[in-house]
Design a protein around this motif. Structure first.
Motif, PDB file in Angstrom:
ATOM      1  N   PHE A  41       0.894  -1.048   0.039  1.00 54.01           N
ATOM      2  CA  PHE A  41       0.088  -0.127   0.040  1.00 54.01           C
ATOM      3  C   PHE A  41       0.834   1.175   0.049  1.00 54.01           C
ATOM      4  CE2 PHE A  41      -2.541  -3.363   2.167  1.00 54.01           C
ATOM      5  CZ  PHE A  41      -3.652  -3.306   1.400  1.00 54.01           C
ATOM      6  N   ARG A  42       0.485   2.435  -0.516  1.00 53.61           N
ATOM      7  CA  ARG A  42       1.085   3.413  -0.577  1.00 53.61           C
ATOM      8  C   ARG A  42       0.167   4.635   0.129  1.00 53.61           C
ATOM      9  NH1 ARG A  42       4.415   6.499  -5.110  1.00 53.61           N
ATOM     10  NH2 ARG A  42       5.900   5.487  -4.111  1.00 53.61           N
ATOM     11  N   PHE A  43       0.599   5.313   1.289  1.00 57.86           N
ATOM     12  CA  PHE A  43      -0.361   5.973   1.988  1.00 57.86           C
ATOM     13  C   PHE A  43       0.158   7.559   1.925  1.00 57.86           C
ATOM     14  CE2 PHE A  43      -0.141   2.026   4.387  1.00 57.86           C
ATOM     15  CZ  PHE A  43      -1.635   1.803   4.496  1.00 57.86           C
ATOM     16  N   LEU A  44      -0.646   8.431   1.673  1.00 56.83           N
ATOM     17  CA  LEU A  44      -0.481   9.787   1.439  1.00 56.83           C
ATOM     18  C   LEU A  44      -0.872  10.533   2.645  1.00 56.83           C
ATOM     19  CD1 LEU A  44      -1.577  10.240  -2.170  1.00 56.83           C
ATOM     20  CD2 LEU A  44       0.567   9.338  -1.418  1.00 56.83           C
ATOM     21  N   LEU A  45       0.073  11.551   2.954  1.00 55.61           N
ATOM     22  CA  LEU A  45      -0.213  12.372   4.059  1.00 55.61           C
ATOM     23  C   LEU A  45      -0.915  13.663   3.823  1.00 55.61           C
ATOM     24  CD1 LEU A  45      -0.583  12.022   7.208  1.00 55.61           C
ATOM     25  CD2 LEU A  45       1.633  12.980   7.622  1.00 55.61           C
ATOM     26  N   VAL A  46      -2.260  14.227   3.806  1.00 52.34           N
ATOM     27  CA  VAL A  46      -2.743  15.282   3.297  1.00 52.34           C
ATOM     28  C   VAL A  46      -3.476  16.039   4.217  1.00 52.34           C
ATOM     29  CG1 VAL A  46      -2.488  14.307   0.878  1.00 52.34           C
ATOM     30  CG2 VAL A  46      -4.760  14.533   2.001  1.00 52.34           C
ATOM     31  N   ARG A  47      -3.905  17.384   4.152  1.00 52.23           N
ATOM     32  CA  ARG A  47      -4.862  17.993   4.878  1.00 52.23           C
ATOM     33  C   ARG A  47      -6.213  17.172   4.756  1.00 52.23           C
ATOM     34  NH1 ARG A  47      -4.344  23.431   6.905  1.00 52.23           N
ATOM     35  NH2 ARG A  47      -6.423  23.206   7.493  1.00 52.23           N
ATOM     36  N   SER A  48      -6.842  17.212   5.631  1.00 51.89           N
ATOM     37  CA  SER A  48      -8.271  16.395   5.723  1.00 51.89           C
ATOM     38  C   SER A  48      -9.014  17.006   4.445  1.00 51.89           C
ATOM     39  CB  SER A  48      -8.782  16.832   6.904  1.00 51.89           C
ATOM     40  OG  SER A  48     -10.482  16.521   7.144  1.00 51.89           O
ATOM     41  N   GLN A  49      -8.985  18.289   4.415  1.00 43.80           N
ATOM     42  CA  GLN A  49     -10.147  18.950   3.260  1.00 43.80           C
ATOM     43  C   GLN A  49      -9.510  18.725   1.818  1.00 43.80           C
ATOM     44  OE1 GLN A  49      -9.143  20.595   5.897  1.00 43.80           O
ATOM     45  NE2 GLN A  49     -10.727  21.912   6.991  1.00 43.80           N
ATOM     46  N   ASP A  50      -8.183  18.247   1.816  1.00 43.27           N
ATOM     47  CA  ASP A  50      -7.770  17.852   0.427  1.00 43.27           C
ATOM     48  C   ASP A  50      -8.031  16.534   0.215  1.00 43.27           C
ATOM     49  OD1 ASP A  50      -6.829  20.623   0.229  1.00 43.27           O
ATOM     50  OD2 ASP A  50      -4.812  20.105   0.930  1.00 43.27           O
ATOM     51  N   VAL A  51      -8.134  15.581   1.058  1.00 41.81           N
ATOM     52  CA  VAL A  51      -8.353  14.146   0.876  1.00 41.81           C
ATOM     53  C   VAL A  51      -9.287  13.843  -0.236  1.00 41.81           C
ATOM     54  CG1 VAL A  51      -9.028  11.822   1.635  1.00 41.81           C
ATOM     55  CG2 VAL A  51      -7.837  13.302   3.114  1.00 41.81           C
ATOM     56  N   PRO A  52     -10.405  14.344  -0.251  1.00 46.13           N
ATOM     57  CA  PRO A  52     -11.409  14.089  -1.640  1.00 46.13           C
ATOM     58  C   PRO A  52     -10.829  14.715  -2.857  1.00 46.13           C
ATOM     59  CG  PRO A  52     -12.680  15.256   0.267  1.00 46.13           C
ATOM     60  CD  PRO A  52     -11.221  15.310   0.590  1.00 46.13           C
ATOM     61  N   THR A  53     -10.049  15.763  -2.760  1.00 45.01           N
ATOM     62  CA  THR A  53      -9.451  15.884  -4.101  1.00 45.01           C
ATOM     63  C   THR A  53      -8.393  15.135  -4.602  1.00 45.01           C
ATOM     64  OG1 THR A  53      -9.643  18.263  -3.436  1.00 45.01           O
ATOM     65  CG2 THR A  53      -8.056  17.968  -5.184  1.00 45.01           C
TER      66      THR A  53
END
Ligand code: PRP
Length: 203
Positions: A41-53
């Protein structure tokens, strides 16, 4: 390989904990790294509001974020699982002991969740002047920028410490696992297998 976008903070840690229990080993982002590759798996760490994008644009097949974020952004994704972590409430908050004056022609409301707020007041046929802020929402009523706020609360401490109280709970939210709609069709077997394994760990 499946790529999964996670929101910075406790939800990311709790989600990685599910993977740790499934696959063993150490599922944690190193220092300031924003990508973690583990067990296929590859996990990306992003701002909560950016996850849907990340998910709707196909940079990640899967994402995890609060239901409130999905509702606010009206994100066209396939929701797969309620992980029952990151439980909080979106509330209408007012200064303690004060009610919204029904005689006022329009109520001024500070929030970062403008769409949820618009819908809440439109459903009640109340005219709302929405003041968009990006944080420290609780400050607005204290300095006359707003009569009320719509914001997320977990412990309720921030509102209490700033002399505000919950006037109404607008919605209760938890973290959801969701997929890009096209990728879900393309990789259905793989995605559903992961969904089912995670579902067994949800309390
Ligand atoms: C949220 C919210 C409140 C606080 C409430 O902000 O906007 O300020 O948490 O939590 P409490 O009820 O436990 O006190 P968050 O920490 O998510 O930061 P943000 O403003 O950067 O989104």
């Amino acid at each position: 390989m499946l790529t999964i976008a996670l929101p910075k903070g406790r939800i990311a840690e709790d989600t990685l904990e599910f993977f740790k229990r499934l696959f063993g080993g150490d599922f944690a982002f190193e220092n300031r790294k924003l990508i973690l590759d583990r067990a296929g798996f590859r996990f990306l760490l992003v701002r909560s509001q950016d996850v849907p994008t990340y998910v709707t644009r196909g940079a990640a097949e899967l994402g995890v974020c609060g239901k409130d974020v999905l509702l606010e952004q009206d994100s066209p994704v396939t929701e797969l699982l309620d992980l029952k972590i990151g439980r909080c409430k979106v509330v209408l908050g007012v200064p303690q002991g004060k009610f919204l004056d029904p005689k006022k022609p329009s109520v001024k409301v500070a929030t970062k969740m403008t769409n949820i707020t618009k819908k809440y007041f439109a459903d009640r046929a109340i005219a709302a002047d929405i003041v968009k802020l990006y944080g420290s929402i609780e400050l607005a009523p204290l300095v006359g920028l707003a009569d009320a706020i719509v914001d997320i609360t977990e412990t309720g401490n921030t509102m209490r410490e700033n002399g505000l109280e919950v006037s109404e709970v607008i919605l209760e939210t938890t973290a959801r696992l969701f997929a890009n709609r096209d990728k879900f069709i393309e990789k259905k077997r793989e995605i559903l297998e992961l969904r089912d394994r995670l579902a067994e760990l949800v309390k």
